[in-house]
Design a protein around this motif. Structure first.
Motif, mmCIF file in Angstrom:
data_model
loop_
_atom_site.group_PDB
_atom_site.id
_atom_site.type_symbol
_atom_site.label_atom_id
_atom_site.label_comp_id
_atom_site.label_asym_id
_atom_site.label_seq_id
_atom_site.Cartn_x
_atom_site.Cartn_y
_atom_site.Cartn_z
ATOM 1 N N LYS A 1 -11.631 -21.864 -19.309
ATOM 2 C CA LYS A 1 -10.588 -22.886 -19.470
ATOM 3 C C LYS A 1 -10.015 -22.860 -20.875
ATOM 4 C CE LYS A 1 -9.718 -27.838 -18.858
ATOM 5 N NZ LYS A 1 -10.303 -29.153 -18.464
ATOM 6 N N VAL A 2 -10.886 -22.774 -21.877
ATOM 7 C CA VAL A 2 -10.421 -22.746 -23.259
ATOM 8 C C VAL A 2 -9.707 -21.432 -23.565
ATOM 9 C CG1 VAL A 2 -12.581 -21.830 -24.227
ATOM 10 C CG2 VAL A 2 -11.112 -23.263 -25.647
ATOM 11 N N GLY A 3 -10.098 -20.349 -22.869
ATOM 12 C CA GLY A 3 -9.432 -19.069 -23.059
ATOM 13 C C GLY A 3 -8.032 -19.057 -22.475
ATOM 14 N N GLN A 4 -7.886 -19.580 -21.251
ATOM 15 C CA GLN A 4 -6.582 -19.607 -20.602
ATOM 16 C C GLN A 4 -5.630 -20.587 -21.269
ATOM 17 O OE1 GLN A 4 -6.618 -19.838 -16.357
ATOM 18 N NE2 GLN A 4 -8.050 -18.144 -16.123
ATOM 19 N N ALA A 5 -6.184 -21.490 -22.069
ATOM 20 C CA ALA A 5 -5.350 -22.430 -22.816
ATOM 21 C C ALA A 5 -4.935 -21.864 -24.167
ATOM 22 C CB ALA A 5 -6.099 -23.742 -23.016
ATOM 23 N N GLY A 6 -5.339 -20.611 -24.461
ATOM 24 C CA GLY A 6 -4.966 -19.986 -25.724
ATOM 25 C C GLY A 6 -5.651 -20.603 -26.925
ATOM 26 N N LYS A 7 -6.919 -21.007 -26.774
ATOM 27 C CA LYS A 7 -7.621 -21.704 -27.851
ATOM 28 C C LYS A 7 -8.811 -20.928 -28.408
ATOM 29 C CE LYS A 7 -4.950 -25.313 -27.574
ATOM 30 N NZ LYS A 7 -3.983 -25.624 -28.646
ATOM 31 N N LEU A 8 -8.981 -19.662 -28.038
ATOM 32 C CA LEU A 8 -10.069 -18.864 -28.586
ATOM 33 C C LEU A 8 -9.656 -18.242 -29.919
ATOM 34 C CD1 LEU A 8 -11.365 -17.080 -25.366
ATOM 35 C CD2 LEU A 8 -12.262 -19.136 -26.472
ATOM 36 N N GLN A 9 -10.631 -17.990 -30.776
ATOM 37 C CA GLN A 9 -10.324 -17.558 -32.142
ATOM 38 C C GLN A 9 -9.443 -16.315 -32.200
ATOM 39 O OE1 GLN A 9 -13.692 -16.781 -34.660
ATOM 40 N NE2 GLN A 9 -12.426 -16.339 -36.440
ATOM 41 N N GLU B 1 -1.987 -16.960 -28.210
ATOM 42 C CA GLU B 1 -1.417 -15.686 -27.778
ATOM 43 C C GLU B 1 -1.631 -15.458 -26.284
ATOM 44 O OE1 GLU B 1 -2.914 -12.459 -30.057
ATOM 45 O OE2 GLU B 1 -2.379 -13.346 -31.980
ATOM 46 N N TYR B 2 -2.754 -15.910 -25.793
ATOM 47 C CA TYR B 2 -3.105 -15.713 -24.388
ATOM 48 C C TYR B 2 -3.101 -17.077 -23.726
ATOM 49 C CZ TYR B 2 -5.501 -13.815 -20.284
ATOM 50 O OH TYR B 2 -5.821 -13.418 -19.012
ATOM 51 N N TYR B 3 -2.123 -17.313 -22.867
ATOM 52 C CA TYR B 3 -1.979 -18.648 -22.292
ATOM 53 C C TYR B 3 -1.557 -18.506 -20.836
ATOM 54 C CZ TYR B 3 -0.674 -23.553 -21.899
ATOM 55 O OH TYR B 3 -0.608 -24.867 -21.523
ATOM 56 N N ILE B 4 -2.358 -19.053 -19.934
ATOM 57 C CA ILE B 4 -2.046 -19.034 -18.507
ATOM 58 C C ILE B 4 -1.833 -20.469 -18.033
ATOM 59 C CG2 ILE B 4 -2.936 -18.525 -16.198
ATOM 60 C CD1 ILE B 4 -4.271 -16.083 -17.303
ATOM 61 N N LEU B 5 -0.717 -20.700 -17.392
ATOM 62 C CA LEU B 5 -0.376 -22.041 -16.941
ATOM 63 C C LEU B 5 -1.365 -22.554 -15.904
ATOM 64 C CD1 LEU B 5 3.475 -21.582 -16.482
ATOM 65 C CD2 LEU B 5 2.344 -22.823 -18.334
ATOM 66 N N SER B 6 -1.714 -23.813 -16.023
ATOM 67 C CA SER B 6 -2.542 -24.454 -15.005
ATOM 68 C C SER B 6 -1.672 -24.773 -13.792
ATOM 69 C CB SER B 6 -3.152 -25.741 -15.555
ATOM 70 O OG SER B 6 -2.132 -26.699 -15.811
ATOM 71 N N LYS B 7 -2.302 -25.122 -12.684
ATOM 72 C CA LYS B 7 -1.550 -25.473 -11.479
ATOM 73 C C LYS B 7 -0.640 -26.668 -11.737
ATOM 74 C CE LYS B 7 -4.853 -23.700 -8.068
ATOM 75 N NZ LYS B 7 -5.733 -24.031 -6.909
ATOM 76 N N GLU B 8 -1.144 -27.627 -12.501
ATOM 77 C CA GLU B 8 -0.350 -28.813 -12.818
ATOM 78 C C GLU B 8 0.868 -28.450 -13.658
ATOM 79 O OE1 GLU B 8 -3.591 -28.512 -13.245
ATOM 80 O OE2 GLU B 8 -4.387 -29.874 -11.717
ATOM 81 N N GLU B 9 0.668 -27.526 -14.637
ATOM 82 C CA GLU B 9 1.791 -27.107 -15.470
ATOM 83 C C GLU B 9 2.822 -26.322 -14.674
ATOM 84 O OE1 GLU B 9 -0.382 -26.615 -19.827
ATOM 85 O OE2 GLU B 9 -0.719 -25.109 -18.271
ATOM 86 N N GLU B 10 2.358 -25.496 -13.734
ATOM 87 C CA GLU B 10 3.283 -24.755 -12.876
ATOM 88 C C GLU B 10 4.110 -25.709 -12.020
ATOM 89 O OE1 GLU B 10 1.476 -21.751 -10.539
ATOM 90 O OE2 GLU B 10 1.176 -20.379 -12.236
ATOM 91 N N GLU B 11 3.448 -26.694 -11.437
ATOM 92 C CA GLU B 11 4.151 -27.660 -10.597
ATOM 93 C C GLU B 11 5.204 -28.419 -11.396
ATOM 94 O OE1 GLU B 11 1.127 -30.104 -8.931
ATOM 95 O OE2 GLU B 11 0.380 -28.550 -7.561
ATOM 96 N N ARG C 1 -19.663 -19.898 -33.286
ATOM 97 C CA ARG C 1 -18.263 -20.291 -33.251
ATOM 98 C C ARG C 1 -18.018 -21.240 -32.086
ATOM 99 N NH1 ARG C 1 -12.819 -20.468 -35.332
ATOM 100 N NH2 ARG C 1 -11.545 -20.905 -33.501
ATOM 101 N N TYR C 2 -17.460 -22.416 -32.405
ATOM 102 C CA TYR C 2 -17.034 -23.368 -31.383
ATOM 103 C C TYR C 2 -15.511 -23.452 -31.393
ATOM 104 C CZ TYR C 2 -21.662 -25.092 -30.181
ATOM 105 O OH TYR C 2 -22.949 -25.190 -29.711
ATOM 106 N N SER C 3 -14.927 -23.454 -30.206
ATOM 107 C CA SER C 3 -13.478 -23.590 -30.056
ATOM 108 C C SER C 3 -13.195 -24.762 -29.133
ATOM 109 C CB SER C 3 -12.883 -22.303 -29.482
ATOM 110 O OG SER C 3 -13.052 -21.221 -30.393
ATOM 111 N N GLU C 4 -12.563 -25.781 -29.684
ATOM 112 C CA GLU C 4 -12.300 -27.009 -28.929
ATOM 113 C C GLU C 4 -13.593 -27.582 -28.355
ATOM 114 O OE1 GLU C 4 -8.945 -28.327 -28.668
ATOM 115 O OE2 GLU C 4 -8.838 -26.860 -30.292
ATOM 116 N N GLY C 5 -14.683 -27.464 -29.098
ATOM 117 C CA GLY C 5 -15.975 -28.004 -28.685
ATOM 118 C C GLY C 5 -16.752 -27.107 -27.749
ATOM 119 N N GLU C 6 -16.190 -25.953 -27.362
ATOM 120 C CA GLU C 6 -16.848 -25.022 -26.445
ATOM 121 C C GLU C 6 -17.491 -23.897 -27.246
ATOM 122 O OE1 GLU C 6 -17.814 -23.905 -22.445
ATOM 123 O OE2 GLU C 6 -16.684 -25.653 -23.145
ATOM 124 N N LEU C 7 -18.749 -23.580 -26.953
ATOM 125 C CA LEU C 7 -19.437 -22.489 -27.638
ATOM 126 C C LEU C 7 -18.780 -21.169 -27.263
ATOM 127 C CD1 LEU C 7 -21.691 -21.365 -29.411
ATOM 128 C CD2 LEU C 7 -23.209 -21.455 -27.426
#
Length: 262
Positions: free
Chosen positions: A105-113, A118-128, A244-250
Motif C-alpha cells: 500500500k505504501v509502495g503504490q502510494a509512492g511513499k517508499l524511500q 515516482e511510483y504511484y498506482i491509483l486506488s479504486k476510489e481514486e480511479e472512480e 527505515r520506516y516510511s509513513e509508519g511502515e517498516l
C-alpha cells in the motif's frame, strides 16, 4: 561515521534472547550471518552469489537484487577508478532486507524511500473519482487509467525493491524484527533484553530541527543512539544497522560495512 548504529554488546546471560540458529539472518556482536554463514560485506559480488545464489537483476552497476529472497546489495563506494574494474570484483558494502515492496500500500502510494512520488498506482476510489471528474474538459476514460497503471507496472524492474519482500524474522541483537512491526513493537521487544537501547530517529534530514532519538516520527531511518566503536577492537571494520520506516511502515533493515579510517 554516523549513518547508523553499531552492533550492540552481547546482552547479559540472564536476558531472554533469540538464538542465532532461530533465524536466517542473525546480527550478533562482531558478526552477521545468513543461515550460519558470515555475511560477505566488503567482498566482491561473486561472494554474495555464492551465499545467495544467482541474482535476479541489476542496474547501474551499483545494485543487485534477489527477487525471490527479498534482499538487495549495493555498492556505495564506486569511484572513477573502480569503474574500470570488473563488476564481479567490486566490493559490495550494503545489504538491504526489504519487508515491503512496490506492491504494498505504501509502495503504490509512492511513499517508499527509493521511489518517493515516482511510483504511484491509483486506488479504486481514486480511479472512480477520476472517471467522474470535471477538472478537465472530459472525464478520464478507463482505457487511460489502465494505460497509466500498465506504465507504472513496467517500471518495477527499474527499482531496487524485490518482487517478493522478506517475510521471515531477523534476529537483531537477540530481539526480533519482522514485516509489519511498528517502531513501538520493535522497541518493546528490545526493552526485554538488558543492555539494548530503543531505536530512535537518526536526524539527517537537514531541516534545522534536532529530532535525534525521536520515536514519534513516521518517516526516516532509526538506529540505536549510543556509540559502539570500541567493540571488536581486533577488527578493522564496523557494521552499521538502520531500520527505515516510511509513513509508519517498516520498509527495510539496512546493514552497512565500513572500514576504520586510519
Amino acid at each position: 561515521m554516523s549513518s547508523s548504529f553499531f552492533v550492540q554488546c552481547q546482552p547479559k546471560k540472564d536476558a531472554l534472547i533469540m538464538k542465532t540458529e532461530d533465524t536466517e539472518f542473525a546480527i550478533t556482536p562482531c558478526q552477521i550471518t545468513y543461515k550460519g554463514k558470515e555475511l560477505p560485506l566488503g567482498k566482491p559480488l561473486d561472494a554474495w552469489v555464492e551465499l545467495f545464489g544467482p541474482y535476479s537483476r541489476n542496474f547501474n552497476e551499483h545494485t543487485y537484487i534477489w527477487d525471490s529472497l527479498g534482499v538487495a546489495i549495493f555498492n556505495s563506494c564506486i569511484t572513477a577508478y573502480e569503474t574500470n574494474v570488473d563488476k564481479e570484483k567490486r566490493k559490495c558494502d550494503q545489504l538491504y532486507i526489504f519487508f515491503v515492496n512496490l506492491d504494498s500500500k505504501v509502495g503504490q502510494a509512492g511513499k517508499l524511500q527509493f521511489a518517493w512520488n515516482e511510483y504511484y498506482i491509483l486506488s479504486k476510489e481514486e480511479e472512480e473519482s477520476l472517471l467522474k471528474s470535471t477538472i478537465r474538459n472530459k472525464p478520464y476514460t478507463q482505457e487511460e487509467l489502465d494505460q497509466s497503471r500498465e506504465k507504472m507496472l513496467k517500471k518495477k524492474p527499474d527499482y531496487i525493491y524485490p518482487f517478493t519482500p522478506y517475510t521471515q524474522t531477523v534476529n537483531l541483537q537477540g530481539a526480533p524484527v519482522k514485516s509489519g512491526m511498528s517502531l513501538e513493537e520493535v522497541n518493546k521487544e528490545r526493552s526485554k533484553i538488558k543492555g539494548l537501547e530503543k531505536m530512535g530517529y537518526w536526524d539527517n534530514d537537514g531541516d534545522w530541527s534536532w529530532d535525534s532519538g525521536s520515536t514519534t516520527i513516521k518517516t526516516g531511518e532509526f538506529r540505536e543512539q549510543k556509540d559502539h566503536s570500541s567493540i571488536c577492537p581486533n577488527q578493522d571494520y564496523w557494521y552499521y544497522i538502520t531500520l527505515r520506516y516510511s509513513e509508519g511502515e517498516l520498509e527495510y533493515l539496512k546493514i552497512s560495512y565500513e572500514l576504520y579510517e586510519k
